[in-house]
Design a protein around this motif. Sequence first.
Motif, PDB file in Angstrom:
ATOM      1  N   ALA A  79       0.838  -1.205   0.000  1.00  0.00           N
ATOM      2  CA  ALA A  79       0.000   0.000   0.000  1.00  0.00           C
ATOM      3  C   ALA A  79       0.874   1.255   0.000  1.00  0.00           C
ATOM      4  CB  ALA A  79      -0.942  -0.003   1.205  1.00  0.00           C
ATOM      5  N   VAL A  80       1.926   1.256   0.791  1.00  0.00           N
ATOM      6  CA  VAL A  80       2.845   2.400   0.839  1.00  0.00           C
ATOM      7  C   VAL A  80       3.643   2.468  -0.457  1.00  0.00           C
ATOM      8  CG1 VAL A  80       4.770   3.445   2.093  1.00  0.00           C
ATOM      9  CG2 VAL A  80       2.951   2.272   3.361  1.00  0.00           C
ATOM     10  N   TRP A  81       4.171   1.333  -0.898  1.00  0.00           N
ATOM     11  CA  TRP A  81       4.947   1.271  -2.141  1.00  0.00           C
ATOM     12  C   TRP A  81       4.123   1.774  -3.324  1.00  0.00           C
ATOM     13  CZ3 TRP A  81       9.617   0.510  -4.327  1.00  0.00           C
ATOM     14  CH2 TRP A  81       9.654   0.183  -5.674  1.00  0.00           C
ATOM     15  N   ASP A  82       2.892   1.272  -3.465  1.00  0.00           N
ATOM     16  CA  ASP A  82       2.047   1.633  -4.604  1.00  0.00           C
ATOM     17  C   ASP A  82       1.796   3.139  -4.662  1.00  0.00           C
ATOM     18  OD1 ASP A  82       1.951  -1.044  -5.317  1.00  0.00           O
ATOM     19  OD2 ASP A  82      -0.081  -1.363  -4.536  1.00  0.00           O
ATOM     20  N   ALA A  83       1.587   3.771  -3.510  1.00  0.00           N
ATOM     21  CA  ALA A  83       1.392   5.224  -3.479  1.00  0.00           C
ATOM     22  C   ALA A  83       2.672   5.947  -3.901  1.00  0.00           C
ATOM     23  CB  ALA A  83       0.973   5.666  -2.078  1.00  0.00           C
ATOM     24  N   TRP A  84       3.822   5.414  -3.505  1.00  0.00           N
ATOM     25  CA  TRP A  84       5.109   6.050  -3.795  1.00  0.00           C
ATOM     26  C   TRP A  84       5.472   5.979  -5.275  1.00  0.00           C
ATOM     27  CZ3 TRP A  84      10.463   4.406  -4.479  1.00  0.00           C
ATOM     28  CH2 TRP A  84      11.410   5.392  -4.144  1.00  0.00           C
ATOM     29  N   VAL A  85       5.094   4.905  -5.947  1.00  0.00           N
ATOM     30  CA  VAL A  85       5.420   4.745  -7.376  1.00  0.00           C
ATOM     31  C   VAL A  85       4.242   5.081  -8.292  1.00  0.00           C
ATOM     32  CG1 VAL A  85       7.235   3.034  -6.952  1.00  0.00           C
ATOM     33  CG2 VAL A  85       4.901   2.251  -7.461  1.00  0.00           C
ATOM     34  N   ALA A  86       3.179   5.620  -7.745  1.00  0.00           N
ATOM     35  CA  ALA A  86       1.951   5.833  -8.521  1.00  0.00           C
ATOM     36  C   ALA A  86       2.174   6.639  -9.793  1.00  0.00           C
ATOM     37  CB  ALA A  86       0.890   6.498  -7.649  1.00  0.00           C
ATOM     38  N   ASN A  87       2.987   7.680  -9.741  1.00  0.00           N
ATOM     39  CA  ASN A  87       3.109   8.594 -10.879  1.00  0.00           C
ATOM     40  C   ASN A  87       4.472   8.545 -11.553  1.00  0.00           C
ATOM     41  OD1 ASN A  87       0.448   9.689 -10.546  1.00  0.00           O
ATOM     42  ND2 ASN A  87       1.227  10.726  -8.740  1.00  0.00           N
ATOM     43  N   ILE A  88       5.153   7.414 -11.454  1.00  0.00           N
ATOM     44  CA  ILE A  88       6.468   7.269 -12.079  1.00  0.00           C
ATOM     45  C   ILE A  88       6.514   5.970 -12.885  1.00  0.00           C
ATOM     46  CG2 ILE A  88       7.635   8.571 -10.246  1.00  0.00           C
ATOM     47  CD1 ILE A  88       8.722   5.845  -9.219  1.00  0.00           C
ATOM     48  N   GLY A  89       7.571   5.841 -13.680  1.00  0.00           N
ATOM     49  CA  GLY A  89       7.789   4.575 -14.375  1.00  0.00           C
ATOM     50  C   GLY A  89       8.144   3.508 -13.349  1.00  0.00           C
ATOM     51  N   LYS A  90       7.530   2.370 -13.470  1.00  0.00           N
ATOM     52  CA  LYS A  90       7.735   1.310 -12.470  1.00  0.00           C
ATOM     53  C   LYS A  90       9.016   0.540 -12.744  1.00  0.00           C
ATOM     54  CE  LYS A  90       3.588   2.494 -11.201  1.00  0.00           C
ATOM     55  NZ  LYS A  90       3.342   3.702 -11.975  1.00  0.00           N
ATOM     56  N   PRO A  91       9.832   0.321 -11.708  1.00  0.00           N
ATOM     57  CA  PRO A  91      11.042  -0.487 -11.870  1.00  0.00           C
ATOM     58  C   PRO A  91      10.693  -1.973 -11.897  1.00  0.00           C
ATOM     59  CG  PRO A  91      10.808   0.129  -9.581  1.00  0.00           C
ATOM     60  CD  PRO A  91       9.692   0.820 -10.328  1.00  0.00           C
ATOM     61  N   ALA A  92      11.628  -2.780 -12.368  1.00  0.00           N
ATOM     62  CA  ALA A  92      11.491  -4.232 -12.169  1.00  0.00           C
ATOM     63  C   ALA A  92      11.543  -4.441 -10.657  1.00  0.00           C
ATOM     64  CB  ALA A  92      12.637  -4.961 -12.862  1.00  0.00           C
ATOM     65  N   ARG A  93      10.825  -5.432 -10.156  1.00  0.00           N
ATOM     66  CA  ARG A  93      10.753  -5.591  -8.705  1.00  0.00           C
ATOM     67  C   ARG A  93      10.655  -7.053  -8.316  1.00  0.00           C
ATOM     68  NH1 ARG A  93       6.065  -3.808  -4.348  1.00  0.00           N
ATOM     69  NH2 ARG A  93       5.786  -6.028  -4.133  1.00  0.00           N
ATOM     70  N   ALA A  94      11.313  -7.373  -7.210  1.00  0.00           N
ATOM     71  CA  ALA A  94      11.169  -8.686  -6.586  1.00  0.00           C
ATOM     72  C   ALA A  94      10.932  -8.453  -5.110  1.00  0.00           C
ATOM     73  CB  ALA A  94      12.423  -9.529  -6.791  1.00  0.00           C
ATOM     74  N   CYS A  95      10.173  -9.324  -4.492  1.00  0.00           N
ATOM     75  CA  CYS A  95       9.938  -9.235  -3.051  1.00  0.00           C
ATOM     76  C   CYS A  95      10.045 -10.637  -2.476  1.00  0.00           C
ATOM     77  CB  CYS A  95       8.562  -8.647  -2.763  1.00  0.00           C
ATOM     78  SG  CYS A  95       8.242  -8.401  -1.000  1.00  0.00           S
ATOM     79  N   VAL A  96      10.920 -10.779  -1.487  1.00  0.00           N
ATOM     80  CA  VAL A  96      11.131 -12.084  -0.868  1.00  0.00           C
ATOM     81  C   VAL A  96      11.060 -11.976   0.647  1.00  0.00           C
ATOM     82  CG1 VAL A  96      12.540 -12.927  -2.771  1.00  0.00           C
ATOM     83  CG2 VAL A  96      13.631 -11.812  -0.850  1.00  0.00           C
ATOM     84  N   GLU A  97      10.620 -13.036   1.273  1.00  0.00           N
ATOM     85  CA  GLU A  97      10.647 -13.107   2.729  1.00  0.00           C
ATOM     86  C   GLU A  97      12.064 -13.469   3.154  1.00  0.00           C
ATOM     87  OE1 GLU A  97       7.356 -14.659   5.635  1.00  0.00           O
ATOM     88  OE2 GLU A  97       8.562 -16.358   4.933  1.00  0.00           O
ATOM     89  N   ALA A  98      12.575 -12.769   4.168  1.00  0.00           N
ATOM     90  CA  ALA A  98      13.962 -12.994   4.582  1.00  0.00           C
ATOM     91  C   ALA A  98      14.152 -12.740   6.075  1.00  0.00           C
ATOM     92  CB  ALA A  98      14.885 -12.070   3.799  1.00  0.00           C
ATOM     93  N   ARG A  99      15.099 -13.444   6.631  1.00  0.00           N
ATOM     94  CA  ARG A  99      15.506 -13.182   8.002  1.00  0.00           C
ATOM     95  C   ARG A  99      16.340 -11.907   7.995  1.00  0.00           C
ATOM     96  NH1 ARG A  99      18.171 -18.004  11.154  1.00  0.00           N
ATOM     97  NH2 ARG A  99      16.456 -18.895   9.985  1.00  0.00           N
ATOM     98  N   MET A 100      16.083 -11.014   8.933  1.00  0.00           N
ATOM     99  CA  MET A 100      16.766  -9.724   8.962  1.00  0.00           C
ATOM    100  C   MET A 100      17.933  -9.736   9.953  1.00  0.00           C
ATOM    101  SD  MET A 100      15.225  -8.048   6.726  1.00  0.00           S
ATOM    102  CE  MET A 100      13.706  -7.821   5.873  1.00  0.00           C
ATOM    103  N   ALA A 101      18.804  -8.746   9.819  1.00  0.00           N
ATOM    104  CA  ALA A 101      19.986  -8.646  10.679  1.00  0.00           C
ATOM    105  C   ALA A 101      19.616  -8.379  12.137  1.00  0.00           C
ATOM    106  CB  ALA A 101      20.916  -7.533  10.171  1.00  0.00           C
ATOM    107  N   ARG A 102      18.497  -7.662  12.331  1.00  0.00           N
ATOM    108  CA  ARG A 102      18.004  -7.385  13.682  1.00  0.00           C
ATOM    109  C   ARG A 102      16.497  -7.625  13.701  1.00  0.00           C
ATOM    110  NH1 ARG A 102      20.337  -2.640  12.390  1.00  0.00           N
ATOM    111  NH2 ARG A 102      18.478  -1.460  12.914  1.00  0.00           N
ATOM    112  N   PRO A 103      15.945  -8.081  14.808  1.00  0.00           N
ATOM    113  CA  PRO A 103      14.517  -8.432  14.831  1.00  0.00           C
ATOM    114  C   PRO A 103      13.569  -7.259  14.607  1.00  0.00           C
ATOM    115  CG  PRO A 103      15.503  -8.667  17.017  1.00  0.00           C
ATOM    116  CD  PRO A 103      16.619  -8.388  16.076  1.00  0.00           C
ATOM    117  N   GLU A 104      13.995  -6.026  14.899  1.00  0.00           N
ATOM    118  CA  GLU A 104      13.102  -4.881  14.715  1.00  0.00           C
ATOM    119  C   GLU A 104      13.004  -4.421  13.262  1.00  0.00           C
ATOM    120  OE1 GLU A 104      17.109  -3.269  16.082  1.00  0.00           O
ATOM    121  OE2 GLU A 104      15.821  -4.908  16.687  1.00  0.00           O
ATOM    122  N   ILE A 105      13.866  -4.929  12.389  1.00  0.00           N
ATOM    123  CA  ILE A 105      13.808  -4.579  10.965  1.00  0.00           C
ATOM    124  C   ILE A 105      12.735  -5.439  10.301  1.00  0.00           C
ATOM    125  CG2 ILE A 105      15.036  -4.548   8.772  1.00  0.00           C
ATOM    126  CD1 ILE A 105      17.639  -4.158  10.393  1.00  0.00           C
TER     127      ILE A 105
END
Length: 116
Positions: A79-105
Motif C-alpha cells: 500500500a505504501v509502495w504503490d502510493a510512492w510509485v503511482a506517478n512514475i515509471g515502475k522499476p522491475a521488482r522482486a519481493c522475498v521473505e527474509a531473516r533480517m539482521a536485527r529483529p526490529e527490521i
Amino acid sequence: MSIERIESTERMSRIVKHQGTVYLCGQTAGDAAWDIAEQTQRCLDKIEDLLVKAGSSRDEMLSVTIYIRDMKDFAAMNAVWDAWVANIGKPARACVEARMARPEILVEFSVTAAYQ
C-alpha cells in the motif's frame, strides 16, 4: 573505468556509481516502535534522498529488491509502495521473505537506478 563511491565506511558504500548506473546499499528503518507501513515509508524517503544525492531520481529506478521479514505484512508494505510509485515509471521488482539482521527490521530495499 571510473567508479565513484559515496559515503563509504570500512564495510560498504551507501552509493556506488558506475557507467550510468547507481547502486544503493540496503535501506532499512528498524525501530521497534514502527510498523511495516512506517518502516516502508521511511525507507522510501531515504531511497529518494540517496538517489537525488547520486544525481538520479525514483523515476530512474531500474530494479528494486524488497526483503520483508514476514509476508503477513506484504499488503501493508505494498500500500505504501504503490502510493510512492503511482506517478512514475515502475522499476522491475522482486519481493522475498527474509531473516533480517536485527529483529526490529521489518523491511529492507535494495535499489539500482540510472543516472544522467
